[in-house]
Design a protein around this motif. Structure first.
Motif, short mmCIF file in Angstrom:
data_model
loop_
_atom_site.label_atom_id
_atom_site.label_comp_id
_atom_site.label_asym_id
_atom_site.label_seq_id
_atom_site.Cartn_x
_atom_site.Cartn_y
_atom_site.Cartn_z
N PHE A 450 -37.08 -30.41 42.32
CA PHE A 450 -35.92 -29.53 42.47
C PHE A 450 -35.32 -29.29 41.10
N GLY A 451 -35.32 -28.02 40.65
CA GLY A 451 -34.77 -27.75 39.34
C GLY A 451 -34.82 -26.29 38.97
N ASP A 452 -34.15 -25.97 37.90
CA ASP A 452 -34.07 -24.62 37.36
C ASP A 452 -35.22 -24.41 36.38
N ALA A 453 -36.12 -23.49 36.71
CA ALA A 453 -37.32 -23.29 35.88
C ALA A 453 -37.01 -22.68 34.53
N SER A 454 -35.80 -22.12 34.35
CA SER A 454 -35.46 -21.53 33.05
C SER A 454 -34.97 -22.58 32.06
N ARG A 455 -34.94 -23.85 32.49
CA ARG A 455 -34.54 -24.94 31.59
C ARG A 455 -35.78 -25.57 30.98
N LEU A 456 -35.81 -25.60 29.66
CA LEU A 456 -37.00 -26.08 28.95
C LEU A 456 -37.29 -27.55 29.26
N ASP A 457 -36.25 -28.38 29.37
CA ASP A 457 -36.49 -29.81 29.60
C ASP A 457 -37.19 -30.04 30.94
N LEU A 458 -36.81 -29.27 31.97
CA LEU A 458 -37.45 -29.45 33.28
C LEU A 458 -38.87 -28.91 33.27
N LEU A 459 -39.10 -27.81 32.57
CA LEU A 459 -40.47 -27.28 32.48
C LEU A 459 -41.38 -28.29 31.78
N GLU A 460 -40.89 -28.84 30.69
CA GLU A 460 -41.71 -29.82 29.96
C GLU A 460 -41.99 -31.05 30.82
N ALA A 461 -40.97 -31.55 31.50
CA ALA A 461 -41.14 -32.75 32.33
C ALA A 461 -42.08 -32.49 33.50
N LEU A 486 -39.86 -17.94 28.08
CA LEU A 486 -39.77 -19.34 27.64
C LEU A 486 -41.15 -19.97 27.56
N ILE A 487 -41.98 -19.72 28.57
CA ILE A 487 -43.33 -20.31 28.59
C ILE A 487 -44.16 -19.77 27.42
N ARG A 488 -44.10 -18.45 27.22
CA ARG A 488 -44.89 -17.85 26.15
C ARG A 488 -44.42 -18.31 24.77
N LEU A 509 -43.62 -8.15 31.93
CA LEU A 509 -44.40 -9.37 31.78
C LEU A 509 -45.56 -9.17 30.81
N MET A 510 -46.20 -8.02 30.89
CA MET A 510 -47.33 -7.74 29.99
C MET A 510 -46.88 -7.69 28.54
N ARG A 511 -45.68 -7.19 28.29
CA ARG A 511 -45.18 -7.15 26.91
C ARG A 511 -44.92 -8.55 26.36
N LEU A 512 -44.69 -9.49 27.26
CA LEU A 512 -44.49 -10.88 26.83
C LEU A 512 -45.81 -11.59 26.58
N GLY A 513 -46.91 -10.89 26.83
CA GLY A 513 -48.22 -11.49 26.61
C GLY A 513 -48.83 -12.11 27.85
N VAL A 514 -48.28 -11.83 29.03
CA VAL A 514 -48.83 -12.36 30.27
C VAL A 514 -49.95 -11.42 30.73
N SER A 515 -51.18 -11.90 30.64
CA SER A 515 -52.32 -11.04 30.99
C SER A 515 -52.62 -11.06 32.48
N GLY A 516 -52.35 -12.18 33.14
CA GLY A 516 -52.66 -12.29 34.57
C GLY A 516 -51.47 -11.92 35.42
N VAL A 517 -51.18 -10.62 35.54
CA VAL A 517 -50.04 -10.14 36.32
C VAL A 517 -50.54 -9.59 37.64
N ILE A 518 -49.98 -10.09 38.74
CA ILE A 518 -50.35 -9.64 40.08
C ILE A 518 -49.14 -8.97 40.71
N ARG A 519 -49.25 -7.67 40.99
CA ARG A 519 -48.16 -6.96 41.67
C ARG A 519 -48.20 -7.30 43.15
N GLU A 520 -47.08 -7.75 43.67
CA GLU A 520 -47.09 -8.36 45.00
C GLU A 520 -47.45 -7.41 46.13
N LEU A 521 -47.20 -6.10 45.97
CA LEU A 521 -47.49 -5.15 47.04
C LEU A 521 -48.78 -4.38 46.83
N LEU A 522 -49.39 -4.50 45.63
CA LEU A 522 -50.56 -3.67 45.34
C LEU A 522 -51.74 -4.01 46.25
#
Length: 605
Positions: A450-461, A486-488, A509-522
């Motif tokens: 249970f945590g906020d994914a935008s917090r670096l400490d929780l992502l690292e842990a 944050l991840i990138r 997302l693609m501009r952030l360098g995320v290559s594996g983008v899945i559009r949820e309705l496509l």
């Protein structure tokens, strides 16, 4: 060009550029910056612009454009749904606040007629100020935003009988035929409103259709300005509010296919003239009167805020709405409104109030408008109006481990991924901010935090830097972008697959360098299309080939659009922009997907 006009324009621009950014940097908002800039250049301080009333009259056009754009966003069907909030809640607020202020004015020694006009005049709030504050806080579409707009809309409509009532209340109204004149004014207003509605319903769409056929953007802009100003002036000539006329014209065009283009053309005029309006309000403040009786004036301003605050709380409870809504509305709408200037000036001309009282009231309204952004900012900073609830429990502190798959966000999208992995006995870890969902998934033996994914400490842990694969399944666009960024930035080598709500989200997302983008309705939409082709008699292998060809073409178009409109797409996507994008997509399909690429199905016998 007139040198005086050029000088005045330069003074306004210099004052705005000097003061407004400073107020924004201090967290006080743009409105207070414009008001302070107006006070500084007005006749009471530096005297750089000596005629604020003339500027104020011209800048009222900014309110006209604002109400027109608001009307464009309101379809008649939605307006019908709002009728209870507009007429029931709006009238409840105005009556309770006006009567309370009128009783206080009578207790302070005003005549009953003057007290009644003062009560209704101060019971109104500033439409552009409230909408600007709501817009700055992203609350226009919230519950309190909708209720605030409903109250403001009723107040604009209430100006019709208020203006017609003042001559009737005059000392010599009975001898001068004031009653007949008042009824005549009401009839004229209703007739003008009927003409505007009838003409707008049956003439506006054909008119814009003919203008659009000219394929001239300048002519289309001229036509839009003509409609807005024409509707406003029609209402003014009938004794109604110009803003009400513009609002009605906007509502009548809300269902039109030309709405996005009209909105895009009007928007720059609205922003510029609204800033000018707030500066003109600041210029009208009579600082010398404030300096002469500072304690009395400030106590009256404070009394206005307190009375309207508690009356809005009372109206909210009588309307059976939560206390929190009333608290927010009370802070937002405790000030006076710019229509009070018109109302009090009309009362002065009718002999109902004297000049000294009117000057004091105008100063009270001006000061209350100037203080409203500051009060709003202080309330927001204090946490009194915080919308986010504290978590029911502290965030988990996951131990450092190396998950094979880390799913960030476990709503409907992430749950499908997790269920498939569970059936294949592939272990996965979940990081989610919903405590109930966390407890449920944890019962099945998975690592869930249970945590906020935008917090670096929780992502690292949680192992974001050591996981074999990260799945970003967060549904909220802003949160998704923050986490992906944050991840990138901190885990550049992480393999990341991300969920996107639409094309705009995918491009971010693609501009952030995320290559594996899945559009949820496509994928679900393509599967539906494949079933449509099968029902129309297309063979299964041809249908699959067709869908795959279209999918590849759509991905190519998405990447090409992102490169071609990088700067434009960094801005929030508007309705007009989405429509333009759809037109571009259809055009690209027509050029790239020839009949030989996607063969039309033969009709099923």
């Amino acid at each position: 060009m007139d040198a005086g006009l050029t000088y005045s324009a330069l003074v306004f621009l210099v004052a705005a550029v000097a003061v407004v950014p400073l107020c924004k940097w201090l967290g006080l908002g743009e409105v207070l910056g414009y008001l302070l800039a107006g006070v500084a250049i007005g006749p009471s301080v530096l005297g750089l612009v000596p005629d604020p009333e003339q500027v104020l009259g011209f800048s009222q056009i900014g309110i006209v454009f604002l109400l027109f754009i608001i009307g464009l966003e309101l379809k008649l069907s939605r307006l019908k749904l709002m009728r209870q909030a507009v007429f029931a809640f709006g009238s409840l607020q105005l009556v309770t606040a006006s009567l309370a202020i009128a009783l206080m004015g009578w207790w302070l020694g005003l005549a009953p007629t003057a007290a009644l006009i003062v009560g209704f005049g101060l019971g109104l709030s500033s439409t552009p100020l409230v909408l600007q504050l709501l817009g700055e806080g992203g609350e226009l579409q919230s519950r309190q935003g909708r209720y605030a707009f409903s109250i403001l809309l009723f107040q604009d409509m209430a100006t019709i009988p208020l203006l017609a009532l003042i001559p009737f209340l005059g000392a010599d109204s009975a001898l001068d035929g004031g009653a007949a004149s008042a009824f005549q004014d009401v009839g004229l207003g209703i007739g003008a409103l009927a003409v505007l509605i009838f003409g707008g319903r049956y003439l506006l769409r054909p008119f814009f259709h003919q203008v659009a056929r000219m394929r001239s953007r300048e002519m289309f802009l001229a036509a839009a300005l003509m409609v807005v100003l024409g509707a406003a002036l029609l209402m003014e000539q009938a004794g109604l509010s110009m803003a009400l006329g513009a609002f009605v014209a906007g509502v009548l065009l809300a269902d039109s296919e030309y709405r996005p283009a009209i909105e895009a053309d009007i928007q720059p005029f609205k922003g510029l003239l609204l800033g000018l309006f707030f500066m003109a309000v600041g210029m009208t403040a009579q600082v010398e009167l404030l300096l002469a009786e500072p304690l009395r004036i400030l106590l009256l301003v404070l009394g206005l805020f307190v009375v309207k605050f508690f009356m809005l709380l009372l109206a909210t409870r009588l309307f059976r709405r939560p206390w929190r809504v009333g608290l927010r509305l009370g802070i937002l709408m405790g000030h006076g409104g710019e229509f009070g200037f018109v109302l009090f000036s009309t009362a002065l001309a009718a002999g109902v109030m004297d000049a000294a009282l009117v000057d004091t009231l105008i100063l009270i309204v001006s000061l209350s408008i100037a203080l409203a952004p500051l009060i709003n900012a202080l309330a927001l900073r204090s946490g009194l109006l915080a919308h986010k609830k504290k978590p029911a429990r502290d965030y988990d502190r996951p131990e450092h481990h190396r998950p094979r798959v880390l799913i960030i966000g476990f709503s409907r999208f992430g749950q499908v991924v997790g269920r498939v992995l569970q059936n294949l006995q592939i272990p996965f870890t979940v990081l989610d901010s919903d405590p109930e969902r966390v407890d449920f998934v944890r019962r099945y033996g998975h690592e869930v935090y249970f945590g906020d994914a935008s917090r670096l400490d929780l992502l690292e842990a949680a192992g974001a830097g050591r996981a074999h694969l990260l799945v970003l399944a967060v549904g909220e666009v802003d949160m998704s972008i923050r986490v992906a960024s944050l991840i990138r930035r901190r885990f550049p080598r992480a393999r990341l697959l991300a969920r996107a709500r639409d094309r705009y989200h995918a491009q971010q997302l693609m501009r952030l360098g995320v290559s594996g983008v899945i559009r949820e309705l496509l994928l679900s939409s393509l599967e539906m299309t494949r079933r449509v082709l099968l029902e129309l008699g297309v063979e299964d292998d041809i249908a699959r080939h067709t869908i795959e060809t279209f999918r590849q073409h759509d991905e190519y178009t998405l990447a090409r659009q992102m490169e071609a409109s990088r700067e434009e797409q960094q801005q929030p996507q508007s309705h007009a922009q989405a429509n333009r994008e759809l037109q571009e997509l259809f055009q690209a399909d027509a050029e790239s997907l020839t009949p030989g690429t996607l063969e039309a199905p033969a009709p099923r016998s």
